[in-house]
Design a protein around this motif. Structure first.
Motif, PDB file in Angstrom:
ATOM      1  N   TRP A 235     -10.930   1.546   0.918  1.00 53.30           N
ATOM      2  CA  TRP A 235     -10.824   2.963   1.225  1.00 53.30           C
ATOM      3  C   TRP A 235     -11.679   3.163   2.396  1.00 53.30           C
ATOM      4  N   GLN A 236     -12.973   2.959   2.303  1.00 55.85           N
ATOM      5  CA  GLN A 236     -13.929   3.245   3.365  1.00 55.85           C
ATOM      6  C   GLN A 236     -13.921   2.444   4.698  1.00 55.85           C
ATOM      7  N   THR A 237     -12.870   1.427   4.684  1.00 52.43           N
ATOM      8  CA  THR A 237     -12.904   0.543   5.870  1.00 52.43           C
ATOM      9  C   THR A 237     -11.445   0.582   6.477  1.00 52.43           C
ATOM     10  N   LEU A 238     -10.683  -0.222   6.007  1.00 48.76           N
ATOM     11  CA  LEU A 238      -9.329  -0.415   6.718  1.00 48.76           C
ATOM     12  C   LEU A 238      -8.324   0.716   6.501  1.00 48.76           C
ATOM     13  N   LEU A 239      -8.539   1.366   5.417  1.00 45.82           N
ATOM     14  CA  LEU A 239      -7.608   2.226   5.172  1.00 45.82           C
ATOM     15  C   LEU A 239      -7.941   3.926   5.986  1.00 45.82           C
ATOM     16  N   ARG A 240      -8.947   3.863   6.590  1.00 48.42           N
ATOM     17  CA  ARG A 240      -9.217   4.942   7.330  1.00 48.42           C
ATOM     18  C   ARG A 240      -8.371   5.150   8.781  1.00 48.42           C
ATOM     19  N   GLN A 241      -7.668   3.982   8.888  1.00 48.68           N
ATOM     20  CA  GLN A 241      -6.743   4.111   9.931  1.00 48.68           C
ATOM     21  C   GLN A 241      -5.688   4.967   9.587  1.00 48.68           C
ATOM     22  N   PHE A 242      -5.146   5.326   8.431  1.00 48.84           N
ATOM     23  CA  PHE A 242      -4.090   5.977   8.070  1.00 48.84           C
ATOM     24  C   PHE A 242      -4.190   7.270   7.738  1.00 48.84           C
ATOM     25  N   PRO A 243      -3.373   8.365   7.672  1.00 42.97           N
ATOM     26  CA  PRO A 243      -3.373   9.583   7.401  1.00 42.97           C
ATOM     27  C   PRO A 243      -3.455   9.841   5.893  1.00 42.97           C
ATOM     28  N   ILE A 244      -4.177   9.400   5.071  1.00 39.70           N
ATOM     29  CA  ILE A 244      -4.004   9.229   3.621  1.00 39.70           C
ATOM     30  C   ILE A 244      -4.780  10.542   2.936  1.00 39.70           C
ATOM     31  N   GLN A 245      -3.834  11.099   2.253  1.00 39.69           N
ATOM     32  CA  GLN A 245      -4.217  12.324   1.440  1.00 39.69           C
ATOM     33  C   GLN A 245      -5.251  11.799   0.428  1.00 39.69           C
TER      34      GLN A 245
ATOM     35  N   ILE B 164       0.701  -2.035   6.003  1.00 37.88           N
ATOM     36  CA  ILE B 164       1.551  -0.911   6.196  1.00 37.88           C
ATOM     37  C   ILE B 164       1.745   0.172   5.146  1.00 37.88           C
ATOM     38  N   CYS B 165       1.110   1.201   5.463  1.00 36.80           N
ATOM     39  CA  CYS B 165       1.089   2.377   4.442  1.00 36.80           C
ATOM     40  C   CYS B 165       2.408   3.097   4.100  1.00 36.80           C
ATOM     41  N   ASN B 166       2.644   3.135   2.918  1.00 31.00           N
ATOM     42  CA  ASN B 166       3.907   4.096   2.384  1.00 31.00           C
ATOM     43  C   ASN B 166       3.471   5.299   1.717  1.00 31.00           C
ATOM     44  N   ASP B 167       4.521   5.771   1.262  1.00 29.57           N
ATOM     45  CA  ASP B 167       4.233   6.893   0.210  1.00 29.57           C
ATOM     46  C   ASP B 167       4.575   6.446  -1.268  1.00 29.57           C
ATOM     47  N   LEU B 168       4.044   7.166  -2.129  1.00 32.67           N
ATOM     48  CA  LEU B 168       4.239   6.772  -3.730  1.00 32.67           C
ATOM     49  C   LEU B 168       5.140   7.922  -4.051  1.00 32.67           C
ATOM     50  N   VAL B 169       5.822   7.646  -5.208  1.00 31.37           N
ATOM     51  CA  VAL B 169       6.528   8.588  -5.847  1.00 31.37           C
ATOM     52  C   VAL B 169       5.576   9.460  -7.004  1.00 31.37           C
ATOM     53  N   SER B 170       5.489  10.532  -6.597  1.00 34.60           N
ATOM     54  CA  SER B 170       4.582  11.500  -7.202  1.00 34.60           C
ATOM     55  C   SER B 170       4.897  12.013  -8.700  1.00 34.60           C
TER      56      SER B 170
ATOM     57  N   ASN C 115       0.756  -1.254  -0.174  1.00 33.74           N
ATOM     58  CA  ASN C 115       0.133  -0.050  -0.169  1.00 33.74           C
ATOM     59  C   ASN C 115       0.981   1.193   0.005  1.00 33.74           C
ATOM     60  N   VAL C 116       0.623   2.244  -0.975  1.00 37.21           N
ATOM     61  CA  VAL C 116       1.457   3.200  -1.071  1.00 37.21           C
ATOM     62  C   VAL C 116       0.702   4.521  -1.455  1.00 37.21           C
ATOM     63  N   TYR C 117      -0.577   4.557  -0.566  1.00 34.57           N
ATOM     64  CA  TYR C 117      -1.648   5.322  -0.825  1.00 34.57           C
ATOM     65  C   TYR C 117      -1.487   6.735   0.110  1.00 34.57           C
ATOM     66  N   ARG C 118      -0.622   6.823   0.940  1.00 33.98           N
ATOM     67  CA  ARG C 118      -0.271   7.983   2.029  1.00 33.98           C
ATOM     68  C   ARG C 118      -0.423   9.107   1.189  1.00 33.98           C
ATOM     69  N   ASN C 119       0.236   9.350   0.302  1.00 37.50           N
ATOM     70  CA  ASN C 119       0.172  10.945  -0.300  1.00 37.50           C
ATOM     71  C   ASN C 119      -0.406  10.607  -1.823  1.00 37.50           C
ATOM     72  N   PHE C 120      -1.404  10.099  -1.963  1.00 39.38           N
ATOM     73  CA  PHE C 120      -1.959   9.450  -2.953  1.00 39.38           C
ATOM     74  C   PHE C 120      -2.477  10.748  -3.986  1.00 39.38           C
ATOM     75  N   SER C 121      -3.067  11.794  -3.429  1.00 39.32           N
ATOM     76  CA  SER C 121      -3.621  12.916  -4.211  1.00 39.32           C
ATOM     77  C   SER C 121      -2.326  13.755  -4.793  1.00 39.32           C
ATOM     78  N   GLU C 122      -1.148  13.682  -4.204  1.00 36.37           N
ATOM     79  CA  GLU C 122      -0.063  14.363  -4.847  1.00 36.37           C
ATOM     80  C   GLU C 122       0.291  13.972  -6.245  1.00 36.37           C
ATOM     81  N   ALA C 123      -0.159  12.646  -6.690  1.00 35.57           N
ATOM     82  CA  ALA C 123       0.407  12.154  -8.026  1.00 35.57           C
ATOM     83  C   ALA C 123      -0.787  12.743  -8.903  1.00 35.57           C
ATOM     84  N   GLY C 124      -0.133  12.439 -10.260  1.00 33.15           N
ATOM     85  CA  GLY C 124      -1.317  12.681 -11.337  1.00 33.15           C
ATOM     86  C   GLY C 124      -1.958  11.335 -11.980  1.00 33.15           C
TER      87      GLY C 124
END
Length: 624
Positions: A567-577, A453-459, A370-379
């Motif tokens: 996204w509406q269940t398990l991923l709510r525990q992480f500070p995802i953008q 485990i939630c990580n960052d993606l390369v935006s 999972n690399v959704y932490r900064n998901f909104s930063e990417a195109g």
């Protein structure tokens, strides 16, 4: 179970054995060197007799302070859990001056010599047959003709059909006779089974992942608590990112023992001491220990994560096993990236999965990528790529062999058996899994756990392409390493073949990418043919095409149902953008075309780029 050697044991040894707590699921031994009724070979020695003729891995196993030919300590405390797989007559170790070292008693009641020197010790068979990547570099020029041959084999049927249609196209009557040969009841049954298989796969993973943010229950007959060691590899990482990672380690709950966190730093990083000081101040009292290791790049090593974690794991072994005498198979090492946010129950799920297995000591435990932490930063292109990649790893095909990515766990004893991490490879996760497969004679060793485990993606698009090239470089070099393993070692063919098939069937492998290219060309040729002859397609052909289109729409629908649920269940525990509503709409509508573009931009082209680089340039420098 009674053992003949235990009956003749001395009184001190008998008292020591009697004081040992019973191990969970201990296997009865039929004899001094037997397990399950099969004779086991004596564990070979660690020290190389002739370092000039040994491989790089064998030479790396030599331990200073021991005379060549001396027998190292091969009896781990608890090694084998009731199975006596150590040498029956351990030789006392002497240092180069000839002074004896103290003798210990392991869980099997066998005297095992243990060195006083603070050095990582592992069984000699841990290093045997495991070449370094440097031994595979001479096979890089072979890769291009091998790939050309593979592509020619894959493309031959497609080219034959295209050539036949160009030279002498089939008439409408020929197509009708061909389609009439397909029984419609059989085609319909296969279509229904395919639709049901999609549903079954997602329902299985829904049940597997449900409630993974809650603490699992340990089996009633589990043993003592595992010692969790989390190694965080860092190089010039921002302090706030490291603080977030170590805070998620400190927040682990439902563990019977607080974890140990290791800050694995590089000597060439001038900022690591200041960052570690802040991490230590924040986490002291919340973790059992907060340690730091400093890795200096040695000759022959490749700058990157593998060399760093190899050094850190050996230091952990020295502290916990050599100095404190702990059982390395009851120490669970978890490797995480510096930007990781662990679910608060991640380590608890690792421990629960460990005890739920008949024998979890030689497995690799891995959660969903999972690399959704900064998901909104990417195109859109990068977002769709990471969605597809994480979705494929989370809702994997049940008939595929999963592989760990970036974050994974294994026992310290297993790490010692495979000679820890190979310090000159780039794909350390894939390479480690392949080494474990070889160590277990071709077994399926990756055990998936539901916690995330939630990580960052390369935006950035250019940076994401470089990351894709680095990933595919790992696939290219791992294929060459498999060739070196076959030609340079005495690994049995059955074991090598199992590891080779596991590597080739892995998503993103060199052979898998060539297959993806072939499928893409076939899809394009098929679509062009259907569009060109759409007016002449028989009625039965139209029905089959509609069934195919419905299957594609069905898989697309379930893809998004699963993603929305996640996204509406398990991923709510992480500070995802989270992205905007407009971005979501575009992603949903453009998924088919974006998927094709991603296969080309982030898989096929980087693979060809890495292949050409390996053949004509040489090693690829790790971009830190």
């Amino acid at each position: 179970a009674g053992r003949p050697d235990a009956d003749n044991a001395s009184a001190p040894r008998a008292r020591a054995v009697a004081a040992l707590a019973p191990r969970r699921r201990a296997m009865a031994c039929a004899g001094p060197l037997s397990a399950g009724g099969r004779e086991m070979e004596e564990a070979p020695l660690l020290v190389s007799r002739d370092p000039e003729t040994q491989g790089a891995s064998d030479a790396g196993c030599r331990r200073p302070g021991l005379a060549v030919g001396a027998a190292p300590w091969v009896g781990f405390p608890g090694f084998g859990r009731g199975v006596r797989n150590v040498a029956p007559n351990p030789v006392a170790i002497t240092d180069e001056e000839g002074s004896p070292e103290k003798v210990l008693v392991n869980d099997n009641g066998v005297e095992a010599s243990r060195p006083r020197a603070a050095a990582a010790v592992r069984p000699r068979f841990a290093c045997r047959g495991m070449p370094w990547q440097s031994q595979a570099r001479r096979y890089y020029p072979w890769l291009l003709p091998l790939c050309a041959l593979q592509l020619a084999t894959m493309w031959a049927p497609i080219l034959a059909v295209v050539h036949r249609q160009l030279v002498k196209p089939w008439s409408a009557a020929t197509w009708e006779r061909l389609l009439e040969a397909i029984p419609m009841p059989l085609a319909f049954a296969c279509w229904v089974l395919a639709l049901g298989g999609v549903v079954f796969n997602y329902v299985y993973h829904f049940l597997r992942l449900r409630g993974s943010d809650c603490a699992p229950e340990l089996p009633s007959d589990c043993g003592g608590p595992l010692t969790h060691v989390v190694i965080v590899c860092s190089y010039r990482e921002p302090t706030e990112v490291l603080m977030r990672t170590f805070a998620s380690i400190a927040d682990q709950r439902s563990l019977r023992r607080s974890p140990i966190a290791v800050f694995a730093a590089e000597e060439r990083d001038p900022t690591w001491r200041a960052s570690f000081k802040q991490v230590q101040q924040e986490c002291t009292g919340r973790l059992e220990h907060v340690w730091s290791t400093e890795h200096s790049l040695a000759a022959g090593e490749t700058a990157g994560k593998s060399a760093n974690e190899n050094w850190a794991a050996r230091e952990v072994y020295r502290k916990l096993v050599d100095e404190q005498g702990m059982d390395p198979f009851e120490i669970m090492v978890t490797i995480v990236d510096a930007d990781s946010i662990l679910s608060t129950t991640y380590l608890a799920h690792v421990e629960a999965s460990f005890w739920q297995q008949p024998d979890g000591r030689r497995l690799v435990f891995s959660g969903p990528l999972n690399v959704y932490r900064n998901f909104s930063e990417a195109g859109l292109l990068v977002q769709s790529m990471e969605l597809a990649r994480c979705h494929q790893d989370t809702f994997y095909n049940l008939f595929q062999v999963p592989h760990p990515f970036s974050n994974y766990s294994l026992t310290l004893g297993l790490a010692a058996e495979i000679d820890f991490w190979t310090p000159d490879v780039m794909p350390e996760d894939i390479h480690t899994a392949n080494k474990v497969i070889l160590n277990t004679f071709g077994s399926r060793v990756t055990m998936t756990i539901p916690s995330i485990i939630c990580n960052d993606l390369v935006s950035s698009l250019p940076d994401r392409y470089l990351q894709a090239k680095r990933h595919q470089w790992g696939s290219v070099t791992e294929f060459a390493w498999m060739i070196a393993l076959f030609s340079n070692t005495d690994t049995r063919f059955q074991t090598w073949w199992a590891a080779f098939v596991a590597e080739c069937s892995r998503v993103g492998s060199l052979i898998g990418t060539l297959g993806c290219l072939t499928v893409l060309i076939g899809e394009v040729a098929f679509c062009v043919f259907v569009a060109w002859h759409r007016a002449a397609i028989p009625e039965r052909g139209v029905v089959l095409l509609r069934m195919l289109a419905l299957y594609c729409a069905w898989t697309w629908l379930w893809f998004w149902v699963a993603e929305i649920t996640l996204w509406q269940t398990l991923l709510r525990q992480f500070p995802i953008q989270r992205p905007s509503l407009l971005q979501w709409c575009l992603l949903v509508l453009l998924t088919p075309s974006l998927h094709v573009a991603n296969r080309i931009v982030f898989l096929i082209v980087p693979t060809m780029h890495a292949l050409v680089h390996a053949v004509f340039v040489g090693e690829l420098a790790y971009v830190c």
